[in-house]
Design an enzyme around this catalytic site. Sequence first.
Site, PDB file in Angstrom:
ATOM      1  N   SER A 253       0.809  -1.310  -0.009  1.00  0.00           N
ATOM      2  CA  SER A 253      -0.007   0.154   0.164  1.00  0.00           C
ATOM      3  C   SER A 253       0.694   1.140  -0.119  1.00  0.00           C
ATOM      4  O   SER A 253       0.206   2.251  -0.283  1.00  0.00           O
ATOM      5  CB  SER A 253      -0.885  -0.001   1.192  1.00  0.00           C
TER       6      SER A 253
ATOM      7  N   LYS B 297       0.380   3.666  -2.706  1.00  0.00           N
ATOM      8  CA  LYS B 297      -0.827   4.622  -2.746  1.00  0.00           C
ATOM      9  C   LYS B 297       0.112   6.121  -2.594  1.00  0.00           C
ATOM     10  O   LYS B 297      -0.884   6.870  -2.876  1.00  0.00           O
ATOM     11  CB  LYS B 297      -1.679   4.443  -1.651  1.00  0.00           C
TER      12      LYS B 297
ATOM     13  N   SER C  75      -6.456   3.699   3.708  1.00  0.00           N
ATOM     14  CA  SER C  75      -5.756   2.662   2.716  1.00  0.00           C
ATOM     15  C   SER C  75      -6.562   1.988   1.724  1.00  0.00           C
ATOM     16  O   SER C  75      -6.588   0.838   1.251  1.00  0.00           O
ATOM     17  CB  SER C  75      -4.702   1.796   3.324  1.00  0.00           C
TER      18      SER C  75
END
Length: 367
Positions: free
Chosen positions: A36, A39, A99
């Site tokens: 993640s 991101k 997230s």
Amino acid sequence: LNAEINIEAKTVILQDFLSGKILYEKDSEISIYPASMTKIMTSIVAFDLLKNGEISLDEKFLISKKAWSLSSTNSSSMFIMVDDEVSVEDLLRGIIIVSGNDACVALAEGISGSEEEFVILMNAKAREIGMQNTKFDNSHGLNEPLAANFSTVRDILLMSNYLIKHYPEYYHYFNEKEFSWYRTGGDPITQPNTNALITKNIGVDGIKTGFLTVEKYSLASSILRNGRRLIAVASGFQSKRSRISESKKILTYGLTNFDTIEISKKNEKLLSLDTWLGKKEKVDIYINEDVYITVPKRKKKSISAYIQYNGPIPAPIEKDVKLGVLNIFINDELFAQHDVFSMEKINKVNIFSRLIRSFNFFVWGDV
């Protein structure tokens, strides 16, 4: 330096944000799945478009089946619904704070029409920033079958540094402790920031967690303390708890073992040099970038600096011309050099006072 501390993670890097100096690293070039932490780039692409006015925070994007299909209780999600219209700001918060994988796809499709097209923007930005060992395959970092997002902690550090430097007006999202989303036709959903370090009140204000079964836990974190900022990126923590304690340990190591010294602020007066036959006796000079140095604690005395120039500088002097070079030494070794420039235009004195000055100089020597 690295012998002084042992961080229980597979790959680690720590940087002083202001000076750019790397304070600690451990296998920082090995390839990892960024999970993640991907991101961060998804956010950067959106921030660029916001800055250019190509999208706005209150603009709404329609949620597709593909985006909705990533809303699930067994992976990070903001729980969007098909055919809902969600604002860019809510999607960004859903990405940055909780997230949400679903939010990433919705934002990507809203910006580029498809996630594949959006990924092209992500990879172009990665190249621009200098992330040489990174490739993005999707907008969220899940390694579904065949997805191949890969990076290194060094590249993620570059990306994190870029984020904080270039988007101060949006960086606050990363420090929000929770996100309450007032979804259509249902009770609001409130979820905490996945980065538990920001709730510890130690100065951590970002950045992004990651988890993949193969990669274990990862974190890009940043701490701001007394005007100093450090950024750490690490991957391969064995547990959520270890991710918190080890990240705290590496950031604390940087704060307690090093000092950041400000040499000069961009475009601010550094000092003045003598002029020759100028209407002003001195000309103010500046450096066109921020200059900071990081040294081991209490080693400030080991820094020295001097300006190399041919002086006194004959008038007329134009504004913003290079007048010399600032040489910075650490322990008597040349560490860095920066050009210095004139802050002002200085004309020559008129002929009469020039004669008097020259005469004085001739008779009395330099006065």
